[in-house]
Scaffold this active site. Structure first.
Site, PDB file in Angstrom:
ATOM      1  N   ASP A  87       0.832  -1.211   0.000  1.00  0.00           N
ATOM      2  CA  ASP A  87       0.000   0.000   0.000  1.00  0.00           C
ATOM      3  C   ASP A  87       0.866   1.259   0.000  1.00  0.00           C
ATOM      4  O   ASP A  87       2.071   1.216   0.272  1.00  0.00           O
ATOM      5  CB  ASP A  87      -0.893  -0.040   1.255  1.00  0.00           C
ATOM      6  N   ASP A 107     -10.613   2.039  -3.475  1.00  0.00           N
ATOM      7  CA  ASP A 107     -11.196   1.749  -2.162  1.00  0.00           C
ATOM      8  C   ASP A 107     -12.715   1.780  -2.231  1.00  0.00           C
ATOM      9  O   ASP A 107     -13.383   1.482  -1.252  1.00  0.00           O
ATOM     10  CB  ASP A 107     -10.717   2.777  -1.134  1.00  0.00           C
TER      11      ASP A 107
END
Ligand code: DGJ
Length: 779
Positions: A476, A546
């Site tokens: 990430d 997301d």
């Protein structure tokens, strides 16, 4: 094929031609890029220049009929009359900014040297069609190399540019573009993909008839604000017809794509590193390599162009063990538990996953240091023993003993100021000493321009990845750059930070992928904030957004599909109301959308209702049967929510024997009964079995309307309704017919009628807001 006769350079792929030549002045004239042509008469495709227009400049006394402002060039430089987007900008040590690169020599080879710091395209055969053109500056001793790589089968030509300082003084390179495409006309539509967090890849079309249109970023990452993939299309192009160019960059940092229309109605496209934040000192004898640009063209519309890009990315970008392997169905802990994880919870979740058919369990953020929220511990890659008393190894063993692979989340490029790493090495952070730092998600970016920092990341990650049987890593990166400054670089080199950073990142990724070849790596940057070909050169898939809401996801995935194959787009089924939009969409639609990416789950399966778990189980079983087609097949778009209430896609197996279609509607419009499913990419002569699986619907979805078919009266929201709903389901329609590929593609199959305020029975397509279907085709 590369032809080089008489200094005319003609690059040919299966369906395209790219041509340029050396002008008498030594400049390179770009002649043509587009649909394949027989270029016997070069003169026919060159511009005729007998005089220059008034109020413009004559290149030289000798070539007083050449005006660089009004030529189609292969590589433009600044200062000799070309006043449009240059490909190179240099400040020489004497302050001179003019440069004039002229043809020196060319070479054709079948090799492709690796870039020193950047990733690039590759061919498994190890054989290339490579043309290198060398240009030399007329006044200084500097050289430019233009490298072209021809990937014939996917109609792609890649180009990279190298600047070589052949003088005795350092120069500052302020710009070095990767591709330049000059067209002798204008009227292109420039399509770019913009957005923000949870809103990635929103297509936008701009008709450029005058001036300049730019899509770019200085965020330090390729970014969700403007993806480096763009398209140019000519008037009238649709998904299936018309001329479309697709252009991308193998790069993950600040990028720039511009289309400028000149005063003479020509168009120039350039792409490369964003010059706005870039200045690079190149010392004598040193060179600088641009990222590689990827160019494709199709006269078969946006779908034709996407096919080229998809084949190229699958074959010449994605590497490693996972290149051709089907990807496992994973369950990720993030939306199920966020930071609130511990061994017991995780194992319970994994068990529920196993029962549903999940293959890989992924522990997301929250497992290390004091990571109970997003304020601390990034940089301290030590397991939190309160949450995981048996460490990573203990947890992993438990997950493995359930029959599941185990995966982990990391964010290696970051540091919180509240971390042991920052306390020990404040100089490892990108920040300007003495200035108040502009914060993002309470974290700072490690200075990957420093070798010591790269080494720290490589070693700390190696120790995490080897501490247990880790099969998958989600890498990430949750903030954009501010305060670009390396505490280790000199003042004159600060314009190099963004580029040096990404090269440092590539070194870390390359090394870790080499050390851990079996691990399936997934890129992520707050979703799709770094979805590009640079990352995909190391990691075969990226968490695309997301936003897991099915409606948004259909739009986002549709956006990615223009430039990226769907097996690079990671997509999860999540809970409803959705955590990003609070919208409720049918579970089958959430799955159907995810199935067209790399399908996974990200919800609390352990707390899901029984009938939903059963539905998930059936979905996963179905997906496993069809994922080969979905992950490796050819993907085509039909309709999408930009211009229609329906999104319609299809994925066709390589041998055209199997296909899966997807149809989804946004909002119900009453009394619109008819729908037609239209396929793409099938064998026109083959007969297909076209079918769908009948769904079973909860009677509660029909409210009091159910009384029109029920033998007894059912009061809405009553106990009786609850009880009946448990045992009685309403059957949905199925489609089942034999139909030829040509019919499926050119006419389409007329589907059963949708419920239209009347006509509720098992022959009716129950198609609520956000309803969707999968259709299967086999021959
Ligand atoms: C952002 C990612 O996109 C999410 O999926 C999740 O991993 C969080 N970061 C964790 O902090």
């Amino acid at each position: 094929m590369i032809q080089t006769e008489n200094n005319n350079f003609i690059l040919t792929t299966e369906n395209t031609t790219y041509a340029f030549r050396v002008l008498p002045s030594g400049h390179l004239e770009h002649m043509y890029y587009g649909r394949k042509i027989t270029l016997k008469n070069i003169d026919a495709v060159t511009e005729k220049h007998a005089f220059v227009p008034a109020n413009s400049t004559q290149y030289s006394r000798e070539f007083d009929h050449f005006c660089l402002e009004d030529l189609c060039l292969e590589f433009s430089s600044y200062g000799k009359g070309d006043i449009w987007e240059p490909s190179v900008e240099i400040v020489h040590s004497d302050g001179v900014r003019t440069c004039d690169f002229l043809f020196e020599k060319f070479e054709v080879t079948d090799t492709k040297p690796e870039y020193k710091m950047l990733p690039g395209s590759y061919d498994e055969s190890g054989k290339y069609e490579h043309l290198c053109i060398t240009l030399k500056d007329k006044f200084y001793n500097h050289r430019i190399e233009l490298h072209y790589y021809v990937y014939s089968q996917c109609d792609v030509i890649c180009r990279s540019v190298k600047f070589i300082n052949g003088g005795n003084e350092s120069v500052v390179l302020n710009r070095l573009m990767s591709a330049q495409l000059d067209f002798s006309d204008s009227g292109f539509t420039f399509t770019s993909f913009h957005g923000a967090w949870a809103r990635e890849m929103q297509r936008s079309d701009a008709l450029v008839t005058q001036g300049k249109f730019v899509s770019s970023t200085v965020a330090g990452v390729s970014s969700n604000r403007a993806n480096p993939f763009v398209m140019l299309s000519r008037e009238g192009a649709t998904e299936d017809y018309g001329e479309v160019y697709g252009i991308n960059l193998i790069y993950s940092s600040n990028h720039y794509e511009a289309l400028e229309v000149t005063a003479y109605g020509k168009s120039r496209f350039v792409n490369g590193i964003n010059p706005a934040t870039f200045s690079y000192v190149v010392n004598p004898g040193e060179d600088f390599e641009s990222p590689e640009a990827v160019l494709t063209y199709s006269h078969e519309g946006f779908n034709g162009m996407s096919q080229n890009m998809h084949h190229f990315v699958k074959n010449h970008i994605i590497r490693g063990e996972w290149k051709n392997k089907v990807r496992p169905v994973l369950l990720n802990s993030w939306e199920a538990a966020y930071f609130d994880i511990n061994e017991r919870k995780l194992v319970n979740l994994a068990k529920a996953g196993k029962d549903a058919g999940i293959e890989l369990f992924v522990m997301d953020d929250g497992w290390f240091g004091e990571r109970n929220d997003d304020h601390r511990s990034l940089g301290d890659w030590v397991v939190n023993k309160k949450k995981l008393p048996n460490g990573l190894e203990g947890l992993c063993k438990k997950i493995n003993s359930l029959g599941l692979d185990f995966g982990i989340w990391v964010e290696p490029e970051m540091v919180n100021t509240d971390s042991n790493l920052y306390r020990a090495h404040p100089e490892w952070s990108i920040e300007i000493p003495g200035y108040e730092h502009t914060e993002g998600r309470n974290q700072r970016i490690l200075d990957l321009t420093q070798t010591a920092v790269q080494d720290y990341i490589i070693e700390s990650m190696s120790s995490v990845f080897s501490s247990a049987n880790i099969a998958y890593v989600k890498w990430d990166m949750n903030r954009i750059f501010t305060d670009f400054y390396s505490q280790k670089l000199g003042a004159e080199n600060q314009g190099e930070v963004a580029h040096r950073y990404v090269c440092g990142l590539y070194r870390c990724m390359k090394e870790l992928v080499k050390r851990f070849p079996h691990i399936l790596f997934e890129g992520c940057s707050a979703g799709g904030n770094r979805f590009d070909l640079g990352i995909l050169s190391f990691f075969p898939q990226i968490w695309a957004s997301d936003d897991t809401d099915a409606v948004c996801r259909a739009e986002i995935q549709n956006g990615y599909s223009y430039g990226y194959p769907m097996n690079t787009v990671s997509a999860h089924v999540s809970a409803c109301p959705n955590h990003q939009t609070l919208r409720t969409t049918p579970l089958e639609t959430r799955f159907n959308v995810s199935a067209f990416g790399v399908c996974g789950y990200e919800c609390n399966l352990a707390e899901m209702k029984k009938d939903e778990v059963a539905a998930v189980k059936a979905q996963i079983e179905l997906y496993k049967k069809w994922r080969e087609v979905l992950q490796t097949g050819d993907f085509y778009r039909s309709r999408n929510f930009l211009t229609s209430n329906t999104t319609e896609w299809i994925c066709v197996s390589k041998d055209k024997k199997k296909a899966v279609g997807f149809m989804m509607q946004k909002l119900v419009r009453p009394n619109t009964r008819y729908e037609c499913f239209k396929a793409h990419g099938l064998d026109p002569d083959a007969e297909y079995h076209f079918y769908s699986f009948g769904m079973k619907y909860n009677i509660k979805n029909f409210g009091s309307l159910v009384n029109t078919v029920s033998p007894i009266h059912i009061k809405q929201d009553s106990l009786l309704e609850d009880i009946i709903a448990k045992f009685v389901k309403i059957d949905g329609e199925t489609e089942d017919c034999l139909v030829n590929g040509d019919t499926l593609m050119y006419s389409g199959v007329k589907l059963k009628q949708a419920f239209a305020g009347t006509g509720l029975n098992e022959e009716t397509r129950y198609y609520p807001d956000f309803g969707s279907r999968l259709y299967f085709m086999e021959c």
